[in-house]
Design an enzyme around this catalytic site. Sequence first.
Site, PDB file in Angstrom:
ATOM      1  N   HIS A  14     100.067  18.451 -51.536  1.00  0.00           N
ATOM      2  CA  HIS A  14     101.012  19.130 -50.644  1.00  0.00           C
ATOM      3  C   HIS A  14     100.409  19.294 -49.256  1.00  0.00           C
ATOM      4  O   HIS A  14     100.901  20.081 -48.457  1.00  0.00           O
ATOM      5  CB  HIS A  14     101.378  20.512 -51.207  1.00  0.00           C
ATOM      6  CG  HIS A  14     102.220  20.459 -52.441  1.00  0.00           C
ATOM      7  ND1 HIS A  14     103.528  20.056 -52.427  1.00  0.00           N
ATOM      8  CD2 HIS A  14     101.932  20.748 -53.727  1.00  0.00           C
ATOM      9  CE1 HIS A  14     104.024  20.106 -53.655  1.00  0.00           C
ATOM     10  NE2 HIS A  14     103.071  20.516 -54.461  1.00  0.00           N
ATOM     11  N   ARG A  37     112.549  17.637 -48.668  1.00  0.00           N
ATOM     12  CA  ARG A  37     113.767  18.169 -49.290  1.00  0.00           C
ATOM     13  C   ARG A  37     114.351  19.232 -48.373  1.00  0.00           C
ATOM     14  O   ARG A  37     113.614  19.901 -47.640  1.00  0.00           O
ATOM     15  CB  ARG A  37     113.420  18.776 -50.648  1.00  0.00           C
ATOM     16  CG  ARG A  37     114.619  19.210 -51.467  1.00  0.00           C
ATOM     17  CD  ARG A  37     114.177  19.779 -52.809  1.00  0.00           C
ATOM     18  NE  ARG A  37     115.305  20.043 -53.680  1.00  0.00           N
ATOM     19  CZ  ARG A  37     115.223  20.618 -54.861  1.00  0.00           C
ATOM     20  NH1 ARG A  37     114.033  20.985 -55.339  1.00  0.00           N
ATOM     21  NH2 ARG A  37     116.298  20.829 -55.593  1.00  0.00           N
ATOM     22  N   TYR A 101     114.405  13.793 -50.724  1.00  0.00           N
ATOM     23  CA  TYR A 101     114.728  14.113 -52.116  1.00  0.00           C
ATOM     24  C   TYR A 101     116.203  13.835 -52.409  1.00  0.00           C
ATOM     25  O   TYR A 101     116.551  13.267 -53.440  1.00  0.00           O
ATOM     26  CB  TYR A 101     114.400  15.596 -52.352  1.00  0.00           C
ATOM     27  CG  TYR A 101     114.706  16.100 -53.734  1.00  0.00           C
ATOM     28  CD1 TYR A 101     113.776  15.971 -54.758  1.00  0.00           C
ATOM     29  CD2 TYR A 101     115.915  16.731 -54.018  1.00  0.00           C
ATOM     30  CE1 TYR A 101     114.044  16.453 -56.031  1.00  0.00           C
ATOM     31  CE2 TYR A 101     116.188  17.213 -55.279  1.00  0.00           C
ATOM     32  CZ  TYR A 101     115.256  17.069 -56.283  1.00  0.00           C
ATOM     33  OH  TYR A 101     115.534  17.543 -57.534  1.00  0.00           O
ATOM     34  N   PHE A 137     116.048  12.702 -63.170  1.00  0.00           N
ATOM     35  CA  PHE A 137     115.844  14.043 -63.720  1.00  0.00           C
ATOM     36  C   PHE A 137     116.107  14.037 -65.229  1.00  0.00           C
ATOM     37  O   PHE A 137     115.337  14.604 -66.004  1.00  0.00           O
ATOM     38  CB  PHE A 137     116.744  15.055 -63.017  1.00  0.00           C
ATOM     39  CG  PHE A 137     116.357  16.474 -63.305  1.00  0.00           C
ATOM     40  CD1 PHE A 137     115.292  17.071 -62.658  1.00  0.00           C
ATOM     41  CD2 PHE A 137     117.052  17.219 -64.248  1.00  0.00           C
ATOM     42  CE1 PHE A 137     114.914  18.377 -62.933  1.00  0.00           C
ATOM     43  CE2 PHE A 137     116.691  18.525 -64.531  1.00  0.00           C
ATOM     44  CZ  PHE A 137     115.623  19.107 -63.868  1.00  0.00           C
ATOM     45  N   MET A 140     113.164  12.383 -66.941  1.00  0.00           N
ATOM     46  CA  MET A 140     111.979  13.241 -66.986  1.00  0.00           C
ATOM     47  C   MET A 140     112.161  14.380 -67.978  1.00  0.00           C
ATOM     48  O   MET A 140     111.208  14.779 -68.641  1.00  0.00           O
ATOM     49  CB  MET A 140     111.663  13.780 -65.581  1.00  0.00           C
ATOM     50  CG  MET A 140     111.183  12.694 -64.639  1.00  0.00           C
ATOM     51  SD  MET A 140     110.488  13.325 -63.084  1.00  0.00           S
ATOM     52  CE  MET A 140     111.906  14.133 -62.380  1.00  0.00           C
ATOM     53  N   ARG A 160     113.370  22.150 -63.312  1.00  0.00           N
ATOM     54  CA  ARG A 160     114.332  23.234 -63.437  1.00  0.00           C
ATOM     55  C   ARG A 160     115.753  22.681 -63.473  1.00  0.00           C
ATOM     56  O   ARG A 160     116.334  22.523 -64.523  1.00  0.00           O
ATOM     57  CB  ARG A 160     114.129  24.232 -62.291  1.00  0.00           C
ATOM     58  CG  ARG A 160     114.692  25.605 -62.544  1.00  0.00           C
ATOM     59  CD  ARG A 160     114.291  26.568 -61.435  1.00  0.00           C
ATOM     60  NE  ARG A 160     114.775  26.164 -60.133  1.00  0.00           N
ATOM     61  CZ  ARG A 160     115.980  26.444 -59.654  1.00  0.00           C
ATOM     62  NH1 ARG A 160     116.818  27.157 -60.371  1.00  0.00           N
ATOM     63  NH2 ARG A 160     116.353  26.028 -58.460  1.00  0.00           N
ATOM     64  N   LYS A 161     116.316  22.358 -62.303  1.00  0.00           N
ATOM     65  CA  LYS A 161     117.681  21.840 -62.254  1.00  0.00           C
ATOM     66  C   LYS A 161     117.759  20.451 -61.627  1.00  0.00           C
ATOM     67  O   LYS A 161     118.574  19.637 -62.033  1.00  0.00           O
ATOM     68  CB  LYS A 161     118.588  22.792 -61.471  1.00  0.00           C
ATOM     69  CG  LYS A 161     118.848  24.114 -62.158  1.00  0.00           C
ATOM     70  CD  LYS A 161     119.849  24.931 -61.370  1.00  0.00           C
ATOM     71  CE  LYS A 161     120.159  26.250 -62.063  1.00  0.00           C
ATOM     72  NZ  LYS A 161     121.117  27.045 -61.287  1.00  0.00           N
TER      73      LYS A 161
END
Length: 198
Positions: A14, A37, A101, A137, A140, A160-161
Amino acid sequence: MSQLSPGPRLLHSHLTHDVIPQGEGDDERCKYIYIARNPKDVAVSFYEFMKEHGSLAGYNGPWEFFARLFATGKVSYGHWSDHVLGWWRHRDDPNVLFLKYEDLIKDLHSNVCTIAKFLGKQLSEDIITKIAEQCSFKGMKKNMSNYWVECTAQGPKLLRKGKIGDWKNYFTPEQNKMFENEVMNKLIGTGLEFDFEG
């Protein structure tokens, strides 16, 4: 002193552009794939990540307080806009691939092709499709055990979402205005824009 393993090596980080290792000489320069993002979804995702870690992450307060910390850059890695714009200024460097993203969510297949080209890899259509499926997603989520942080007995979830626009379930009109003034206004004139709706 131990010998480094033969390349190529992969490092997830990061770090900001000004402190990331650069490598030595043009032939050995590191290649960077930077994924940005939209900051509202980043703030929500970061907040939920910090909540999941609890006291280990050094924060367990309410969303309202965290939103202010994020907007004013009082979180890990500082101001979102400084971080992203630091990489955005280098988007045309031959060793930097700047992705969003939201674009990955909308068209992962094309972005896998872009990444392969950037890395100098010639991949068959079947391999590109397989990579896109496994990196979605949904793909994963099928392999959740690969996405845990080992700092507690089970480790907090990292998936998460994976949606665009979840910020609307958190932001009040006042918080949205604060983000527009303190975060988004710094992008004016840079040419960098984000999708907030999905």
